[in-house]
Enzyme design. Structure first.
Site, PDB file in Angstrom:
ATOM      1  N   CYS B  89       0.910  -1.177   0.138  1.00  0.00           N
ATOM      2  CA  CYS B  89      -0.066   0.063   0.174  1.00  0.00           C
ATOM      3  C   CYS B  89       0.916   1.309   0.001  1.00  0.00           C
ATOM      4  O   CYS B  89       1.677   1.522  -0.953  1.00  0.00           O
ATOM      5  CB  CYS B  89      -0.894   0.053   1.081  1.00  0.00           C
ATOM      6  SG  CYS B  89      -2.212   1.283   0.836  1.00  0.00           S
ATOM      7  N   HIS B 198      -3.790  -5.074   0.033  1.00  0.00           N
ATOM      8  CA  HIS B 198      -3.488  -5.679   1.377  1.00  0.00           C
ATOM      9  C   HIS B 198      -3.539  -6.975   1.062  1.00  0.00           C
ATOM     10  O   HIS B 198      -4.593  -7.710   1.474  1.00  0.00           O
ATOM     11  CB  HIS B 198      -4.345  -4.849   2.398  1.00  0.00           C
ATOM     12  CG  HIS B 198      -3.994  -3.460   2.549  1.00  0.00           C
ATOM     13  ND1 HIS B 198      -3.217  -2.931   3.429  1.00  0.00           N
ATOM     14  CD2 HIS B 198      -4.755  -2.527   1.687  1.00  0.00           C
ATOM     15  CE1 HIS B 198      -3.270  -1.936   3.285  1.00  0.00           C
ATOM     16  NE2 HIS B 198      -4.302  -1.290   2.457  1.00  0.00           N
ATOM     17  N   GLU B 200      -2.522  -9.041   3.317  1.00  0.00           N
ATOM     18  CA  GLU B 200      -3.095  -9.601   4.690  1.00  0.00           C
ATOM     19  C   GLU B 200      -4.579  -9.517   5.206  1.00  0.00           C
ATOM     20  O   GLU B 200      -4.873 -10.224   6.029  1.00  0.00           O
ATOM     21  CB  GLU B 200      -2.180  -8.740   5.853  1.00  0.00           C
ATOM     22  CG  GLU B 200      -2.718  -7.337   5.920  1.00  0.00           C
ATOM     23  CD  GLU B 200      -2.167  -6.423   5.005  1.00  0.00           C
ATOM     24  OE1 GLU B 200      -1.799  -6.650   3.980  1.00  0.00           O
ATOM     25  OE2 GLU B 200      -2.383  -5.111   5.421  1.00  0.00           O
TER      26      GLU B 200
END
Lengths: 255, 225
Positions: B89, B198, B200
């Site tokens: 990001c 992202h 994650e």
């Protein structure tokens, strides 16, 4: 090929249990929040929202533990709302593993709280939750209510949404108090009025009783995401079925 | 120290006070259970790691200030092309030369190019005005790279951003995404790989990318398998 519309199951959590009824009445137990979140993740939920409806200080820690457990094994965005009143509350939830917090009553008491929160934590994690009730027709007008819809504020819902976005809200979670728990579908006029008024994504909430309502929220309500609770909790539909249905109506979903 | 594919690989997540690093640490622990993962702001500890993750959310002006104040900008310049390095990001955007954000911000210059804001009034093909930030699950079209191993092309990843990167050299783009316009969702240079989305928060596809990163030797050439 484009951005998928999101389906967000919402878990109303009271004293560490998922509950859902017509808001604050006839609450039914729907299980352990960690178990439920795990199931929704497996079924393809795009995000999960937890609303702490007890919001009493002695239960606040329960919510932190729920978020910690879920965040350790569910790798999609998690939002937590209910009882977010000061930056320390936000910090605690983000540290527990939440990605966003939903601010409702505290924003009404102190509109600057949203600005402070967005500056400190970034707009991407600040959702402003708006509970709106229709107060006039022709032309339609909605006012925001706090304390779970019990307290009128006299504030126009569309103006409020604009103002919160100007203060740094990254997303609006819009609940129709008239529809919440009714299973009659979203208040589409309200959803469209807010979605068309702000540049940030709007999540439609309140009233989903069947899968067509999800489609209506996107197509007629112009929402970017749809939130529902009871239709998923009690096994009426799986998230997977909801996505299949939406895809058949030509809506882009993640599968 | 050079990177190895050893099970006990050490991964440093750079902590510079921008955003929530718990999510990325938890996802890495899940994706690479045998890796040693450390969230740290100490240059020496970052230098000692086999691989480095450079995450970040928020405004780039403040990001660059914090990196500079902590002496981490130099650490990143040294390590990003030296060992497996994953930007996420803002940790992608900060790698470019310059961003339009925060009144114009100079970046780390590791990937020649610009960071631009999504223009107002972008529209979908059906005419609907697109919301900014670009938030949610969008498809990433891959260029061959070992970090995509096991991830089907056009898989969806979770994005939330208002600015996008535009590398000068199109061969640096390892993944493309479309939101009103085409933009680079993943950028590569040697052992550096950086993504706008992202991982994650991108469920299976994201966890697989993190698992791939945890055992990547840093060679960007796609494997024949």
């Amino acid at each position: 090929m484009s951005l998928a519309k999101r389906i967000i199951p919402c878990l109303d959590v009271d004293a560490g249990r998922v509950v859902k009824g017509v808001r604050f009445v006839d609450i039914r137990d729907a299980g352990d929040p960690v178990e439920v979140a795990r199931r929704y993740d497996r079924e393809g939920a795009d995000e999960i929202t937890f609303l702490d409806i007890t919001a009493s200080s002695d239960q606040r820690e329960t919510m932190v533990h729920v978020v910690e457990q879920v965040a350790g094994e569910v790798f999609i965005p998690l939002t937590v709302g209910g009882g977010i009143r000061e930056p320390a509350d936000i910090r605690r939830m983000l540290n527990a593993g939440a990605d966003k917090v939903a601010i409702n009553t505290a924003a009404v008491h102190d509109p600057d709280f949203v600005r402070v929160a967005a500056d400190r934590f970034g707009s991407q994690c600040i959702v402003v939750a708006i509970d709106a009730k229709q107060v006039a027709r022709d032309p339609d007008r909605w006012e925001i209510f706090t304390h779970g819809g019990r307290k009128p504020t006299g504030i126009d819902a569309v103006d409020w949404a604009r103002r919160m976005v100007a203060n740094g809200a990254g997303e609006i979670l819009l609940t129709s108090m008239d529809r919440d728990g009714t299973k009659d579908g979203f208040d589409l006029a309200l959803t469209r009025a807010v979605a068309d008024a702000v540049a940030v994504p709007v999540i439609a909430s309140g009233g989903v009783g069947k899968l067509q309502h999800l489609v209506d929220g996107i197509v007629a309500g112009h929402a970017d995401a749809v939130l529902a609770a009871s239709i998923f909790h009690f096994g009426e539909y799986s998230i997977h079925e909801a996505k299949d249905y939406m895809a058949r109506q030509g809506i882009e979903v993640r599968r | 120290m050079t990177a190895t594919s050893s099970d006990r690989t050490r991964i440093a997540i750079i902590d510079y006070g921008m955003g929530n690093l718990h999510s990325i640490a938890k996802a890495l622990e899940h994706a690479a259970p045998t890796a040693r993962i450390e969230v740290t702001n100490e240059p020496a500890r970052i230098e000692a790691a086999d691989r480095v993750v450079f995450p970040g959310v928020g405004a780039i002006g403040q990001c660059m200030e914090e990196l500079h104040r902590r002496g981490l900008d130099e650490v990143i310049r040294r390590l990003a092309l030296d060992r497996p390095f994953l930007g996420i990001c803002l940790g992608l955007q900060a790698l470019l030369d310059r961003s339009e954000e925060s009144g114009g911000t100079t970046g780390l210059g590791l990937v020649p190019g610009q960071v631009r804001r999504f223009p107002e009034g972008l529209r979908e093909t059906d005419g609907a005005v697109l919301k900014i930030p670009h938030m949610g699950w969008n498809q990433v079209h891959q260029a061959p790279h070992p970090l995509w191993a096991g991830i089907p092309d056009a898989s969806r990843f979770y994005f939330v951003h208002s600015y996008y990167v535009q590398p000068d050299d199109p061969t640096r783009v390892a993944g493309r995404c479309h939101y009103g316009l085409d933009f680079a969702a993943a950028v590569t240079r040697g052992p550096l790989f950086a993504v706008q989305f992202h991982p994650e928060k991108s469920q299976q596809a994201g966890l697989r990318l993190l698992a791939n990163f945890a055992r990547w030797d840093g060679d960007p050439r796609p494997r024949q398998s």
